[in-house]
Write a protein that holds these residues in place. Structure first.
Motif, PDB file in Angstrom:
ATOM      1  N   GLU A   1       2.651  -7.745  -7.096  1.00  0.00           N
ATOM      2  CA  GLU A   1       2.955  -9.136  -7.337  1.00  0.00           C
ATOM      3  C   GLU A   1       2.160 -10.041  -6.395  1.00  0.00           C
ATOM      4  O   GLU A   1       1.581 -11.024  -6.812  1.00  0.00           O
ATOM      5  CB  GLU A   1       4.451  -9.366  -7.165  1.00  0.00           C
ATOM      6  CG  GLU A   1       4.809 -10.824  -7.348  1.00  0.00           C
ATOM      7  CD  GLU A   1       6.249 -11.109  -6.942  1.00  0.00           C
ATOM      8  OE1 GLU A   1       7.127 -10.278  -7.157  1.00  0.00           O
ATOM      9  OE2 GLU A   1       6.447 -12.184  -6.393  1.00  0.00           O
ATOM     10  N   MET A   2       2.134  -9.695  -5.105  1.00  0.00           N
ATOM     11  CA  MET A   2       1.454 -10.546  -4.144  1.00  0.00           C
ATOM     12  C   MET A   2      -0.036 -10.646  -4.447  1.00  0.00           C
ATOM     13  O   MET A   2      -0.613 -11.726  -4.412  1.00  0.00           O
ATOM     14  CB  MET A   2       1.649 -10.017  -2.730  1.00  0.00           C
ATOM     15  CG  MET A   2       1.091 -10.954  -1.685  1.00  0.00           C
ATOM     16  SD  MET A   2       1.497 -10.413  -0.042  1.00  0.00           S
ATOM     17  CE  MET A   2       0.031  -9.492   0.327  1.00  0.00           C
ATOM     18  N   LEU A   3      -0.672  -9.530  -4.761  1.00  0.00           N
ATOM     19  CA  LEU A   3      -2.098  -9.562  -5.040  1.00  0.00           C
ATOM     20  C   LEU A   3      -2.420 -10.406  -6.255  1.00  0.00           C
ATOM     21  O   LEU A   3      -3.458 -11.045  -6.311  1.00  0.00           O
ATOM     22  CB  LEU A   3      -2.631  -8.141  -5.210  1.00  0.00           C
ATOM     23  CG  LEU A   3      -2.617  -7.278  -3.954  1.00  0.00           C
ATOM     24  CD1 LEU A   3      -3.105  -5.878  -4.293  1.00  0.00           C
ATOM     25  CD2 LEU A   3      -3.451  -7.891  -2.856  1.00  0.00           C
ATOM     26  N   ARG A   4      -1.514 -10.431  -7.210  1.00  0.00           N
ATOM     27  CA  ARG A   4      -1.731 -11.224  -8.419  1.00  0.00           C
ATOM     28  C   ARG A   4      -1.700 -12.719  -8.108  1.00  0.00           C
ATOM     29  O   ARG A   4      -2.388 -13.507  -8.722  1.00  0.00           O
ATOM     30  CB  ARG A   4      -0.674 -10.856  -9.451  1.00  0.00           C
ATOM     31  CG  ARG A   4      -0.953 -11.398 -10.813  1.00  0.00           C
ATOM     32  CD  ARG A   4       0.060 -10.903 -11.835  1.00  0.00           C
ATOM     33  NE  ARG A   4       1.417 -11.217 -11.427  1.00  0.00           N
ATOM     34  CZ  ARG A   4       2.395 -10.309 -11.296  1.00  0.00           C
ATOM     35  NH1 ARG A   4       2.171  -9.052 -11.547  1.00  0.00           N
ATOM     36  NH2 ARG A   4       3.591 -10.669 -10.921  1.00  0.00           N
ATOM     37  N   GLN A  97       4.391   1.524  12.293  1.00  0.00           N
ATOM     38  CA  GLN A  97       5.608   2.259  11.982  1.00  0.00           C
ATOM     39  C   GLN A  97       6.452   1.573  10.912  1.00  0.00           C
ATOM     40  O   GLN A  97       7.366   2.192  10.366  1.00  0.00           O
ATOM     41  CB  GLN A  97       6.467   2.447  13.244  1.00  0.00           C
ATOM     42  CG  GLN A  97       5.840   3.368  14.280  1.00  0.00           C
ATOM     43  CD  GLN A  97       4.728   2.703  15.087  1.00  0.00           C
ATOM     44  OE1 GLN A  97       4.751   1.498  15.293  1.00  0.00           O
ATOM     45  NE2 GLN A  97       3.757   3.481  15.508  1.00  0.00           N
ATOM     46  N   GLN A  98       6.179   0.321  10.617  1.00  0.00           N
ATOM     47  CA  GLN A  98       6.947  -0.384   9.588  1.00  0.00           C
ATOM     48  C   GLN A  98       6.591   0.167   8.210  1.00  0.00           C
ATOM     49  O   GLN A  98       5.444   0.535   7.963  1.00  0.00           O
ATOM     50  CB  GLN A  98       6.652  -1.882   9.621  1.00  0.00           C
ATOM     51  CG  GLN A  98       7.210  -2.572  10.824  1.00  0.00           C
ATOM     52  CD  GLN A  98       7.042  -4.072  10.708  1.00  0.00           C
ATOM     53  OE1 GLN A  98       6.968  -4.626   9.628  1.00  0.00           O
ATOM     54  NE2 GLN A  98       6.989  -4.742  11.845  1.00  0.00           N
ATOM     55  N   ASP A  99       7.584   0.174   7.345  1.00  0.00           N
ATOM     56  CA  ASP A  99       7.289   0.655   5.996  1.00  0.00           C
ATOM     57  C   ASP A  99       6.480  -0.396   5.234  1.00  0.00           C
ATOM     58  O   ASP A  99       6.357  -1.544   5.649  1.00  0.00           O
ATOM     59  CB  ASP A  99       8.565   1.052   5.247  1.00  0.00           C
ATOM     60  CG  ASP A  99       9.493  -0.124   4.948  1.00  0.00           C
ATOM     61  OD1 ASP A  99       9.032  -1.273   4.899  1.00  0.00           O
ATOM     62  OD2 ASP A  99      10.685   0.121   4.738  1.00  0.00           O
ATOM     63  N   VAL A 100       5.932   0.028   4.136  1.00  0.00           N
ATOM     64  CA  VAL A 100       5.045  -0.828   3.349  1.00  0.00           C
ATOM     65  C   VAL A 100       5.758  -2.097   2.893  1.00  0.00           C
ATOM     66  O   VAL A 100       5.167  -3.188   2.922  1.00  0.00           O
ATOM     67  CB  VAL A 100       4.486  -0.040   2.140  1.00  0.00           C
ATOM     68  CG1 VAL A 100       3.725  -0.944   1.200  1.00  0.00           C
ATOM     69  CG2 VAL A 100       3.602   1.093   2.619  1.00  0.00           C
ATOM     70  N   LYS A 101       7.011  -2.005   2.499  1.00  0.00           N
ATOM     71  CA  LYS A 101       7.742  -3.190   2.035  1.00  0.00           C
ATOM     72  C   LYS A 101       7.882  -4.230   3.140  1.00  0.00           C
ATOM     73  O   LYS A 101       7.732  -5.431   2.894  1.00  0.00           O
ATOM     74  CB  LYS A 101       9.121  -2.800   1.504  1.00  0.00           C
ATOM     75  CG  LYS A 101       9.090  -2.156   0.151  1.00  0.00           C
ATOM     76  CD  LYS A 101      10.484  -1.934  -0.373  1.00  0.00           C
ATOM     77  CE  LYS A 101      10.426  -1.353  -1.769  1.00  0.00           C
ATOM     78  NZ  LYS A 101      11.735  -1.254  -2.385  1.00  0.00           N
ATOM     79  N   ILE A 106       5.896  -9.586   5.315  1.00  0.00           N
ATOM     80  CA  ILE A 106       5.231 -10.417   6.328  1.00  0.00           C
ATOM     81  C   ILE A 106       3.985 -11.072   5.721  1.00  0.00           C
ATOM     82  O   ILE A 106       3.753 -12.273   5.893  1.00  0.00           O
ATOM     83  CB  ILE A 106       4.875  -9.581   7.573  1.00  0.00           C
ATOM     84  CG1 ILE A 106       6.162  -9.171   8.298  1.00  0.00           C
ATOM     85  CG2 ILE A 106       3.935 -10.347   8.499  1.00  0.00           C
ATOM     86  CD1 ILE A 106       5.960  -8.119   9.369  1.00  0.00           C
ATOM     87  N   LEU A 107       3.200 -10.299   5.007  1.00  0.00           N
ATOM     88  CA  LEU A 107       1.988 -10.850   4.389  1.00  0.00           C
ATOM     89  C   LEU A 107       2.324 -11.892   3.324  1.00  0.00           C
ATOM     90  O   LEU A 107       1.615 -12.894   3.187  1.00  0.00           O
ATOM     91  CB  LEU A 107       1.138  -9.720   3.803  1.00  0.00           C
ATOM     92  CG  LEU A 107       0.548  -8.759   4.847  1.00  0.00           C
ATOM     93  CD1 LEU A 107      -0.147  -7.599   4.155  1.00  0.00           C
ATOM     94  CD2 LEU A 107      -0.396  -9.485   5.791  1.00  0.00           C
TER      95      LEU A 107
END
Length: 133
Positions: A1-4, A97-101, A106-107
Motif C-alpha cells: 500500500e505504501m509503495l503505491r 530488530q523491529q519487525d517489518v510492520k 515509521i516509514l
C-alpha cells in the motif's frame, strides 16, 4: 500500500514547481522553505545539526547564478563521525530488530509528514529554486 501511494508527492511537486517561482509561490511556502533551508543546511551527526569542519558551500540558482542557500562542506573527519554515529545508532537503537510492520509504520508516518501541504509546498519551492524555475 505504501509503495503505491509514494509517487503522489513527486507528481504533486512537479505540477506545483511549474507554478512555484519566487513570484508565484504562496508567501507561507516561501517562508517555510527558508526555515527548512536554515534548519537543515548543517550536517546531522549524533542526532543534532552541527557545522562542518570545512565550512560552507554556496548553492547557486541556475536562473540567475546567485546563491540562494549555503550547505555544509563535509570534511573526511565529518564523514567519519557521521558513519560512526550511524553505525552506533543502527547497532543500538533496535531498528534491525523491529519487525517489518513496525518499520513500515515509521516509514508511512514519514511519508505522511512529507505529504502535508505546508511541507510539500515548501519542498517544491526549494526544488524550484534549485532547478532555476
Amino acid at each position: 500500500e505504501m509503495l503505491r501511494t509514494l509517487p503522489s508527492l513527486p507528481l504533486r511537486c512537479r505540477a506545483l514547481s511549474r507554478s512555484f517561482s519566487e513570484l508565484a509561490a504562496p508567501q507561507e511556502a516561501i517562508a517555510k522553505a527558508d526555515e527548512i533551508i536554515s534548519r537543515t543546511s548543517r550536517l546531522f551527526i549524533d542526532n543534532q545539526y552541527v557545522e562542518a569542519e570545512a565550512g560552507r558551500l554556496p548553492v547557486l540558482s541556475p536562473r540567475d547564478g546567485k546563491p540562494f542557500a549555503s550547505i555544509a562542506h563535509a570534511s573526511a573527519g565529518d564523514v567519519d563521525r557521521a558513519v560512526q554515529s550511524a553505525r552506533r545508532c543502527f547497532d543500538n537503537d533496535g531498528w534491525p530488530q523491529q519487525d517489518v510492520k513496525a518499520r513500515a509504520e515509521i516509514l508511512k508516518r514519514i511519508a505522511e509528514s512529507l505529504r502535508k501541504p505546508e511541507v510539500s509546498d515548501a519542498l517544491c519551492v526549494i526544488e524550484s529554486r534549485d532547478c532555476g524555475k
